[in-house]
Design an enzyme around this catalytic site. Sequence first.
Site, PDB file in Angstrom:
ATOM      1  N   TYR A 151       0.842  -1.201   0.000  1.00 41.48           N
ATOM      2  CA  TYR A 151       0.000   0.000   0.000  1.00 41.48           C
ATOM      3  C   TYR A 151       0.868   1.238   0.000  1.00 41.48           C
ATOM      4  O   TYR A 151       1.942   1.253   0.618  1.00 41.48           O
ATOM      5  CB  TYR A 151      -0.874   0.049   1.265  1.00 41.48           C
TER       6      TYR A 151
ATOM      7  N   ARG B  59      -2.610 -12.158   3.608  1.00 45.38           N
ATOM      8  CA  ARG B  59      -3.957 -11.798   3.155  1.00 45.38           C
ATOM      9  C   ARG B  59      -4.153 -12.230   1.712  1.00 45.38           C
ATOM     10  O   ARG B  59      -3.273 -12.042   0.875  1.00 45.38           O
ATOM     11  CB  ARG B  59      -4.169 -10.264   3.211  1.00 45.38           C
TER      12      ARG B  59
ATOM     13  N   HIS C 105     -10.550  -3.154  -1.030  1.00 45.36           N
ATOM     14  CA  HIS C 105     -11.427  -2.583  -0.005  1.00 45.36           C
ATOM     15  C   HIS C 105     -12.503  -1.736  -0.680  1.00 45.36           C
ATOM     16  O   HIS C 105     -12.196  -0.984  -1.615  1.00 45.36           O
ATOM     17  CB  HIS C 105     -10.627  -1.699   0.952  1.00 45.36           C
TER      18      HIS C 105
HETATM   19 FE   LIG Z   1      -6.018  -4.611   2.728  1.00 42.52          FE
END
Ligand SMILES: [Fe+2]
Length: 233
Positions: free
Chosen positions: A104, A153, A158
């Site tokens: 991210y 993950r 999202h």
């Molecule tokens: Fe995430």
Amino acid sequence: MTLAGFRPIYPGTQPDHLHPPYVSSVKRSPTKPQVRIPFTLSEITGPSFQPEIVSPKACDLTRQHSGEPLGERIIVSGRVLDENARPVPNTVVEIWQANSAGRYRHEVDQHDAPLDPNFTGCGLAITNERGEYRFVTIRPGEYPWRNHNNAWRPKHIHFSLFGPSFSTRLVTQMYFPGDPLIPFDPIFNCTADEKARNRLISLFDWETTIPDWALGYRFDLILRGREATPMEK
Ligand SMILES: [Fe+2]
């Protein structure tokens, strides 16, 4: 004035507040019973937006910088529906995701994977009169997290939706079909009902796949009701 409320949510179809395999839910979950808030005008109304106010770049995450991001281009689209399967028009759909390497663009993300100068990872769309939205983006990478030993993950995007009112707010995550990490993911498994949690997995979609360009994935979101999309906890 009599205000129409919403039908109650079916037990097990939304994530448990406390799901110990998802370690942060232990500290986060309330220890006292929830208080039911009566629905008044301020709970069952909310803002509405016209699609024209959003720049086309906002829903194309591959066109927000001078070059194209690395990774596999994909199209993610679907409809936003209410509990009676009616389209929800003029509502904001926001997404955020990791880049193709699983990183991210955020100071808290210190995963040892490269940032992509051509990818921010945030998108915004407004549903049309048929409740439809569409994003062009790249397939996000898996990433490690510290929930337990060797925790990863699954690929996910999202989503945040406002819906027609404050009580239809939905924050959730979309997964990809066939991802081997899904059955092991404590966040995905927070929702006890198998059919309900499988609503979080998008469908590969020939109809929106563009020849020689990008695969399409369909992800419909249902706000409240028996078929409601599970929230993220
Ligand atoms: Fe995430």
